[in-house]
Scaffold this motif. Structure first.
Motif, PDB file in Angstrom:
ATOM      1  N   LEU A  15      43.182  -1.750  36.357  1.00  9.89           N
ATOM      2  CA  LEU A  15      44.451  -1.732  35.634  1.00  9.89           C
ATOM      3  C   LEU A  15      44.450  -0.674  34.528  1.00  9.89           C
ATOM      4  O   LEU A  15      45.488  -0.083  34.217  1.00  9.89           O
ATOM      5  CB  LEU A  15      44.737  -3.109  35.047  1.00  9.89           C
ATOM      6  N   LEU A  16      43.287  -0.409  33.950  1.00 10.97           N
ATOM      7  CA  LEU A  16      43.178   0.616  32.920  1.00 10.97           C
ATOM      8  C   LEU A  16      43.228   2.028  33.498  1.00 10.97           C
ATOM      9  O   LEU A  16      43.778   2.940  32.881  1.00 10.97           O
ATOM     10  CB  LEU A  16      41.865   0.446  32.140  1.00 10.97           C
ATOM     11  N   CYS A  17      42.651   2.207  34.673  1.00 12.02           N
ATOM     12  CA  CYS A  17      42.465   3.556  35.220  1.00 12.02           C
ATOM     13  C   CYS A  17      43.596   4.014  36.130  1.00 12.02           C
ATOM     14  O   CYS A  17      43.718   5.211  36.410  1.00 12.02           O
ATOM     15  CB  CYS A  17      41.151   3.635  36.003  1.00 12.02           C
ATOM     16  N   ALA A  18      44.417   3.075  36.610  1.00 19.99           N
ATOM     17  CA  ALA A  18      45.489   3.445  37.532  1.00 19.99           C
ATOM     18  C   ALA A  18      46.791   3.675  36.779  1.00 19.99           C
ATOM     19  O   ALA A  18      47.082   3.001  35.792  1.00 19.99           O
ATOM     20  CB  ALA A  18      45.684   2.352  38.581  1.00 19.99           C
ATOM     21  N   ASP A  19      47.560   4.644  37.245  1.00 18.53           N
ATOM     22  CA  ASP A  19      48.879   4.872  36.677  1.00 18.53           C
ATOM     23  C   ASP A  19      49.740   3.642  36.953  1.00 18.53           C
ATOM     24  O   ASP A  19      49.843   3.208  38.111  1.00 18.53           O
ATOM     25  CB  ASP A  19      49.514   6.110  37.309  1.00 18.53           C
ATOM     26  N   PRO A  20      50.374   3.050  35.931  1.00 18.24           N
ATOM     27  CA  PRO A  20      51.121   1.818  36.151  1.00 18.24           C
ATOM     28  C   PRO A  20      52.379   1.999  36.994  1.00 18.24           C
ATOM     29  O   PRO A  20      52.922   1.024  37.518  1.00 18.24           O
ATOM     30  CB  PRO A  20      51.480   1.362  34.732  1.00 18.24           C
ATOM     31  N   VAL A  21      52.847   3.246  37.138  1.00 16.29           N
ATOM     32  CA  VAL A  21      54.079   3.502  37.884  1.00 16.29           C
ATOM     33  C   VAL A  21      53.811   3.785  39.352  1.00 16.29           C
ATOM     34  O   VAL A  21      54.416   3.169  40.240  1.00 16.29           O
ATOM     35  CB  VAL A  21      54.865   4.671  37.255  1.00 16.29           C
ATOM     36  N   ASP A  22      52.873   4.704  39.633  1.00 15.59           N
ATOM     37  CA  ASP A  22      52.646   5.053  41.040  1.00 15.59           C
ATOM     38  C   ASP A  22      51.329   4.522  41.593  1.00 15.59           C
ATOM     39  O   ASP A  22      51.038   4.673  42.778  1.00 15.59           O
ATOM     40  CB  ASP A  22      52.730   6.569  41.256  1.00 15.59           C
ATOM     41  N   GLY A  23      50.499   3.886  40.744  1.00 13.65           N
ATOM     42  CA  GLY A  23      49.271   3.271  41.223  1.00 13.65           C
ATOM     43  C   GLY A  23      48.116   4.223  41.457  1.00 13.65           C
ATOM     44  O   GLY A  23      47.032   3.789  41.842  1.00 13.65           O
TER      45      GLY A  23
END
Length: 225
Positions: A15-23
């Protein structure tokens, strides 16, 4: 994210390393793999499935209920048998396979409603994208960890032998953030300077974080060579 929403460390790293919009991962895939492997090992340590002294895993005991990645780590320890000097942390980190990678952690996050799965197509080929249901969830995790480190730095934290399990989890997560050199991304700018300093101290203090840093550095040297 409330305390009851705390997730296993590999999931929170995702959850910290992934872009929250495109994953998409916002860090190099090789670095993330090493940090994720460290998260798996840290979970085993916190659960009491392994004991660690400096650079070695000195004991292990299967507890049951582990995901397939953690179970694989324990199986390799069992196969190695009781070595005179234990089993090295560096080896445990290196031997976590790239597959299934993030898949079991994403599946749990999706099942519990933290990410959604979107079906997409590219050049006619189907693929799946995982997107956080709350775009700010990574920031909430980062803020919680920063608050824990700030309490300790300010002398409000408990001594090591009286530290809560939740605070120790945050310290270990912070160490992995630093081990992968993700601290500037997670805690950017002047506002994050104090947290970055605390994170870097934990990289030097925590054995699993140190092992992950060695793996990341070795990967970087091999790529540069």
């Amino acid at each position: 994210m409330t305390p009851s929403d705390r997730r296993p460390i590999p999931e929170e790293l995702l959850l910290l390393c992934a872009d929250p919009v495109d994953g998409r991962l916002r860090v190099p895939a090789a670095t993330y793999h090493r940090v994720l492997a460290g998260g798996v090992v840290v979970e085993l340590l916190l659960d009491g499935a392994i004991t660690v002294e400096e650079r070695r895993i000195t004991g292990y005991r299967p507890l049951g209920g582990q995901d397939e990645v953690a179970a694989g780590v324990l199986a390799r320890l069992e196969d190695a048998g009781k070595r005179r000097n234990g089993f090295s942390l560096d080896r445990a980190i290196r031997q976590v396979p790239r597959r299934p990678g993030s898949a079991p952690f994403l599946a749990r996050l999706a099942a519990d409603g933290f990410v959604t799965v979107e079906q997409r197509r590219f050049l006619g080929l189907p693929y799946r994208r995982h997107v956080a249901t709350r775009p700010g969830i990574g920031q909430e995790i980062a803020a919680r960890v920063a608050a824990t480190l700030a309490r300790e730095a300010g002398g409000a934290g408990a001594p090591a032998d009286g530290r809560s399990a939740a605070d120790e989890r945050d310290r270990q997560l912070a160490g992995l953030i630093g081990a992968g050199r993700l601290d500037r991304r997670v805690y950017p700018g002047p506002a994050g300077a104090a947290t970055r300093r605390a994170v870097r101290l934990l990289v030097r203090e925590l054995p699993v974080a140190r092992a992950v840093r060695r793996a990341v550095d070795a990967d970087s040297s091999a790529t540069a060579g």
